[in-house]
Write a protein that holds these residues in place. Structure first.
Motif, PDB file in Angstrom:
ATOM      1  N   GLU A  73     -70.905  44.745 -18.721  1.00 57.12           N
ATOM      2  CA  GLU A  73     -71.220  45.253 -17.382  1.00 57.12           C
ATOM      3  C   GLU A  73     -70.362  44.441 -16.415  1.00 57.12           C
ATOM      4  O   GLU A  73     -70.603  43.254 -16.191  1.00 57.12           O
ATOM      5  CB  GLU A  73     -72.710  45.105 -17.085  1.00 57.12           C
ATOM      6  CG  GLU A  73     -73.162  46.056 -16.005  1.00 57.12           C
ATOM      7  CD  GLU A  73     -74.661  46.119 -15.922  1.00 57.12           C
ATOM      8  OE1 GLU A  73     -75.247  47.112 -16.395  1.00 57.12           O
ATOM      9  OE2 GLU A  73     -75.264  45.164 -15.403  1.00 57.12           O
ATOM     10  N   ALA A  74     -69.349  45.092 -15.882  1.00 60.39           N
ATOM     11  CA  ALA A  74     -68.276  44.367 -15.212  1.00 60.39           C
ATOM     12  C   ALA A  74     -68.490  44.226 -13.715  1.00 60.39           C
ATOM     13  O   ALA A  74     -67.970  43.293 -13.100  1.00 60.39           O
ATOM     14  CB  ALA A  74     -66.950  45.081 -15.481  1.00 60.39           C
ATOM     15  N   ALA A  75     -69.223  45.156 -13.103  1.00 58.67           N
ATOM     16  CA  ALA A  75     -69.295  45.158 -11.639  1.00 58.67           C
ATOM     17  C   ALA A  75     -70.504  45.953 -11.175  1.00 58.67           C
ATOM     18  O   ALA A  75     -71.199  46.586 -11.972  1.00 58.67           O
ATOM     19  CB  ALA A  75     -68.024  45.790 -11.069  1.00 58.67           C
ATOM     20  N   SER A  76     -70.694  45.921  -9.868  1.00 60.61           N
ATOM     21  CA  SER A  76     -71.847  46.589  -9.299  1.00 60.61           C
ATOM     22  C   SER A  76     -71.430  47.219  -7.970  1.00 60.61           C
ATOM     23  O   SER A  76     -71.013  46.512  -7.057  1.00 60.61           O
ATOM     24  CB  SER A  76     -72.904  45.504  -9.104  1.00 60.61           C
ATOM     25  OG  SER A  76     -74.030  46.005  -8.516  1.00 60.61           O
ATOM     26  N   PHE A  77     -71.531  48.549  -7.902  1.00 59.81           N
ATOM     27  CA  PHE A  77     -71.141  49.265  -6.681  1.00 59.81           C
ATOM     28  C   PHE A  77     -72.360  49.443  -5.792  1.00 59.81           C
ATOM     29  O   PHE A  77     -72.835  50.553  -5.576  1.00 59.81           O
ATOM     30  CB  PHE A  77     -70.477  50.593  -7.053  1.00 59.81           C
ATOM     31  CG  PHE A  77     -69.101  50.398  -7.627  1.00 59.81           C
ATOM     32  CD1 PHE A  77     -67.977  50.521  -6.820  1.00 59.81           C
ATOM     33  CD2 PHE A  77     -68.922  50.063  -8.958  1.00 59.81           C
ATOM     34  CE1 PHE A  77     -66.698  50.324  -7.330  1.00 59.81           C
ATOM     35  CE2 PHE A  77     -67.653  49.869  -9.487  1.00 59.81           C
ATOM     36  CZ  PHE A  77     -66.543  49.991  -8.664  1.00 59.81           C
ATOM     37  N   VAL A  78     -72.868  48.317  -5.312  1.00 59.16           N
ATOM     38  CA  VAL A  78     -74.045  48.315  -4.432  1.00 59.16           C
ATOM     39  C   VAL A  78     -73.590  47.927  -3.033  1.00 59.16           C
ATOM     40  O   VAL A  78     -72.411  47.630  -2.809  1.00 59.16           O
ATOM     41  CB  VAL A  78     -75.132  47.335  -4.951  1.00 59.16           C
ATOM     42  CG1 VAL A  78     -75.640  47.779  -6.323  1.00 59.16           C
ATOM     43  CG2 VAL A  78     -74.620  45.910  -5.036  1.00 59.16           C
ATOM     44  N   ALA A 108     -64.536  47.257  -6.763  1.00 59.74           N
ATOM     45  CA  ALA A 108     -63.365  48.121  -7.023  1.00 59.74           C
ATOM     46  C   ALA A 108     -62.164  47.275  -7.440  1.00 59.74           C
ATOM     47  O   ALA A 108     -61.432  47.635  -8.380  1.00 59.74           O
ATOM     48  CB  ALA A 108     -63.039  48.933  -5.774  1.00 59.74           C
ATOM     49  N   GLN A 109     -61.978  46.145  -6.764  1.00 59.84           N
ATOM     50  CA  GLN A 109     -60.839  45.275  -7.099  1.00 59.84           C
ATOM     51  C   GLN A 109     -60.997  44.668  -8.501  1.00 59.84           C
ATOM     52  O   GLN A 109     -60.030  44.514  -9.236  1.00 59.84           O
ATOM     53  CB  GLN A 109     -60.696  44.139  -6.074  1.00 59.84           C
ATOM     54  CG  GLN A 109     -60.276  44.602  -4.690  1.00 59.84           C
ATOM     55  CD  GLN A 109     -61.454  44.997  -3.796  1.00 59.84           C
ATOM     56  OE1 GLN A 109     -62.464  45.523  -4.258  1.00 59.84           O
ATOM     57  NE2 GLN A 109     -61.325  44.772  -2.506  1.00 59.84           N
ATOM     58  N   VAL A 110     -62.242  44.328  -8.835  1.00 64.07           N
ATOM     59  CA  VAL A 110     -62.491  43.766 -10.172  1.00 64.07           C
ATOM     60  C   VAL A 110     -62.131  44.806 -11.232  1.00 64.07           C
ATOM     61  O   VAL A 110     -61.384  44.534 -12.182  1.00 64.07           O
ATOM     62  CB  VAL A 110     -63.973  43.315 -10.320  1.00 64.07           C
ATOM     63  CG1 VAL A 110     -64.293  42.965 -11.770  1.00 64.07           C
ATOM     64  CG2 VAL A 110     -64.268  42.129  -9.406  1.00 64.07           C
ATOM     65  N   MET A 111     -62.622  46.028 -11.037  1.00 67.58           N
ATOM     66  CA  MET A 111     -62.361  47.076 -12.035  1.00 67.58           C
ATOM     67  C   MET A 111     -60.863  47.374 -12.138  1.00 67.58           C
ATOM     68  O   MET A 111     -60.352  47.670 -13.215  1.00 67.58           O
ATOM     69  CB  MET A 111     -63.132  48.358 -11.675  1.00 67.58           C
ATOM     70  CG  MET A 111     -64.640  48.233 -11.763  1.00 67.58           C
ATOM     71  SD  MET A 111     -65.290  47.867 -13.404  1.00 67.58           S
ATOM     72  CE  MET A 111     -65.027  49.408 -14.256  1.00 67.58           C
ATOM     73  N   ALA A 112     -60.180  47.285 -10.990  1.00 61.78           N
ATOM     74  CA  ALA A 112     -58.734  47.567 -10.998  1.00 61.78           C
ATOM     75  C   ALA A 112     -57.955  46.421 -11.649  1.00 61.78           C
ATOM     76  O   ALA A 112     -56.868  46.626 -12.186  1.00 61.78           O
ATOM     77  CB  ALA A 112     -58.243  47.786  -9.569  1.00 61.78           C
ATOM     78  N   GLY A 113     -58.529  45.214 -11.610  1.00 59.46           N
ATOM     79  CA  GLY A 113     -57.790  44.034 -12.078  1.00 59.46           C
ATOM     80  C   GLY A 113     -57.906  43.758 -13.559  1.00 59.46           C
ATOM     81  O   GLY A 113     -57.051  43.063 -14.128  1.00 59.46           O
ATOM     82  N   ILE A 114     -58.928  44.292 -14.209  1.00 62.28           N
ATOM     83  CA  ILE A 114     -59.134  43.913 -15.612  1.00 62.28           C
ATOM     84  C   ILE A 114     -58.081  44.564 -16.522  1.00 62.28           C
ATOM     85  O   ILE A 114     -57.560  45.633 -16.224  1.00 62.28           O
ATOM     86  CB  ILE A 114     -60.567  44.280 -16.110  1.00 62.28           C
ATOM     87  CG1 ILE A 114     -60.880  45.756 -15.873  1.00 62.28           C
ATOM     88  CG2 ILE A 114     -61.606  43.391 -15.469  1.00 62.28           C
ATOM     89  CD1 ILE A 114     -62.289  46.172 -16.290  1.00 62.28           C
ATOM     90  N   THR A 115     -57.814  43.881 -17.618  1.00 60.24           N
ATOM     91  CA  THR A 115     -56.933  44.445 -18.640  1.00 60.24           C
ATOM     92  C   THR A 115     -57.837  45.110 -19.663  1.00 60.24           C
ATOM     93  O   THR A 115     -58.586  44.428 -20.368  1.00 60.24           O
ATOM     94  CB  THR A 115     -56.127  43.315 -19.320  1.00 60.24           C
ATOM     95  OG1 THR A 115     -55.461  42.579 -18.281  1.00 60.24           O
ATOM     96  CG2 THR A 115     -55.120  43.854 -20.304  1.00 60.24           C
ATOM     97  N   ARG A 116     -57.800  46.413 -19.682  1.00 61.13           N
ATOM     98  CA  ARG A 116     -58.752  47.103 -20.565  1.00 61.13           C
ATOM     99  C   ARG A 116     -58.363  46.973 -22.029  1.00 61.13           C
ATOM    100  O   ARG A 116     -57.212  47.233 -22.395  1.00 61.13           O
ATOM    101  CB  ARG A 116     -58.844  48.565 -20.170  1.00 61.13           C
ATOM    102  CG  ARG A 116     -59.531  48.675 -18.812  1.00 61.13           C
ATOM    103  CD  ARG A 116     -59.648  50.085 -18.353  1.00 61.13           C
ATOM    104  NE  ARG A 116     -60.026  50.058 -16.954  1.00 61.13           N
ATOM    105  CZ  ARG A 116     -61.156  50.588 -16.470  1.00 61.13           C
ATOM    106  NH1 ARG A 116     -61.997  51.187 -17.261  1.00 61.13           N
ATOM    107  NH2 ARG A 116     -61.420  50.509 -15.190  1.00 61.13           N
ATOM    108  N   LYS A 117     -59.342  46.559 -22.801  1.00 62.88           N
ATOM    109  CA  LYS A 117     -59.103  46.405 -24.237  1.00 62.88           C
ATOM    110  C   LYS A 117     -59.662  47.640 -24.943  1.00 62.88           C
ATOM    111  O   LYS A 117     -60.791  48.069 -24.635  1.00 62.88           O
ATOM    112  CB  LYS A 117     -59.830  45.131 -24.705  1.00 62.88           C
ATOM    113  CG  LYS A 117     -59.555  44.762 -26.124  1.00 62.88           C
ATOM    114  CD  LYS A 117     -60.148  43.394 -26.469  1.00 62.88           C
ATOM    115  CE  LYS A 117     -60.033  43.162 -27.958  1.00 62.88           C
ATOM    116  NZ  LYS A 117     -61.277  42.834 -28.612  1.00 62.88           N
ATOM    117  N   ALA A 118     -58.904  48.191 -25.861  1.00 68.31           N
ATOM    118  CA  ALA A 118     -59.372  49.385 -26.575  1.00 68.31           C
ATOM    119  C   ALA A 118     -60.690  49.069 -27.282  1.00 68.31           C
ATOM    120  O   ALA A 118     -60.849  47.988 -27.845  1.00 68.31           O
ATOM    121  CB  ALA A 118     -58.320  49.814 -27.586  1.00 68.31           C
TER     122      ALA A 118
END
Ligand SMILES: CC(C)(COP(=O)([O-])OP(=O)([O-])OC[C@H]1O[C@@H](n2cnc3c(N)ncnc32)[C@H](O)[C@@H]1OP(=O)([O-])[O-])[C@@H](O)C(=O)NCCC(=O)NCCSC(=O)C[C@@](C)(O)CC(=O)[O-]
Length: 301
Positions: free
Chosen positions: A47-52, A64-74
């Motif tokens: 659970e990476a973030a919270s849009f509250v 939003a910045q956190v979600m954009a910054g992560i390197t998504r692992k398959a």
């Protein structure tokens, strides 16, 4: 029923763990590094973030910045908490793999947490669920205060079961049962689970236990014997709840993985990689490590 051979850990440290930190807002880059490192340690559900509302929870204002910054692992699911349609829109644009909607078994807690009644919260989630389904985003549900409420005390398991059932019927694939203030004990946890399992199949239930009274591992061991195999945890035991005074963090991921390793239950998580992450993040945010295993293993580093 007996213990499962495998368990899925849902790491909530980046969200539940960090949302309650007082003091300056933690830098986005630290949150991003935390999530990336957790994925590298073998955690496949984060659970990476919270849009509250950032007015309510300032630490999550950079979701939003956190979600954009992560390197998504398959193979890793990156989830986000969403209280309403605005949050859902943010999470979908940010490419969350999953949104989590959240209510509680207690009216007073729901009011303090999301400023509405339980029934209103369910109403609010209807468009969230519709939007998520339309965008092929999975929906997870939380019920808080399942073993006690900071405002109302004892909670009737029938009330937990009713809210869990509503979330299931709306389209949640899994319902996470939150002992928000960590007051549960093993027999009580099993009784609550048994009541909820009359409404929601146990293989669609997760345990989300805080460790305020040091009971979380015992409670987990108890409910796992009744078929629960999905466990929410927080690295280094980070966390608390802004609307539950005195609540300490979630059970520490390191402590749960150590226990599951000892029981021969597979998680796919590398404890040797996980422990340094707990020590690192607690140093970054100036906190003591809440994981006993983290502290013990760090002594040998
Ligand atoms: C639900 C609300 C928004 C209602 O908050 P409200 O004040 O009743 O509603 P509002 O619609 O008037 O919104 C207030 C302001 O927030 C804005 N806003 C509104 N929505 C959003 C949004 N999504 N994202 C960003 N901003 C938003 C909105 O635009 C407005 O801004 P203003 O006009 O004043 O400038 C608020 O109460 C809230 O955000 N609550 C979140 C509380 C929270 O995050 N609690 C912790 C998570 S739950 C938990 O930890 C328990 C769990 C899940 O871990 C399980 C367990 O342990 O039990």
């Amino acid at each position: 029923m007996g213990l499962p051979s495998k368990a899925r850990i849902v790491e909530v440290g980046p969200r539940d763990g960090l949302q309650n930190e007082s003091g300056p807002v933690i830098e986005t880059s630290i949150k991003v590094e935390l999530i990336n490192r957790l994925a590298q340690a073998g955690i496949n559900h984060i659970e990476a973030a919270s849009f509250v509302s950032p007015k309510w929870v300032p630490q999550m204002g950079d979701a939003a910045q956190v979600m954009a910054g992560i390197t998504r692992k398959a193979g890793v699911a990156y989830a986000a908490l969403t209280p309403n349609m605005r949050g859902a829109e943010g999470a979908i644009v940010a490419r969350a793999d999953e949104v989590a909607i959240f209510s509680a078994a207690s009216e007073s807690f729901t009011r303090k947490n999301i400023n509405c009644s339980i029934a209103e919260s369910i109403e609010r989630f209807i468009p969230v669920v519709e939007a998520a389904k339309k965008n092929n985003v999975r929906i997870r549900g939380y019920v808080s205060t399942v073993l006690g409420c900071p405002y109302e005390g004892e909670i009737d398991p029938a009330q937990v079961a009713a809210v869990a059932r509503e979330l299931l019927d709306m389209g949640c694939y899994e319902i996470s049962l939150g002992d928000t203030i960590g007051v549960g004990t093993p027999v009580k946890a099993r009784k609550m689970l048994a009541r909820v399992a009359n409404e929601v199949p146990v293989n669609q239930l997760a345990a989300h236990f805080h460790d305020t009274y040091g009971q979380a591992l015992a409670n987990l061991y108890a409910v796992m014997q009744d078929g629960v195999s999905v466990i929410d945890t927080s690295v280094a035991g980070l966390g608390g709840c802004p609307y539950a005074k005195g609540a300490s963090g979630n059970v520490a991921t390191e402590d749960v993985v150590y226990m599951l390793n000892g029981l021969g239950i597979e998680t796919g998580i590398d404890l040797d990689k996980l422990v340094p992450i707990g020590n690192w993040i607690t140093q970054q945010i100036g906190r003591t490590n809440g994981s006993k295993v983290g502290l013990a293993m760090a002594c040998g580093e």
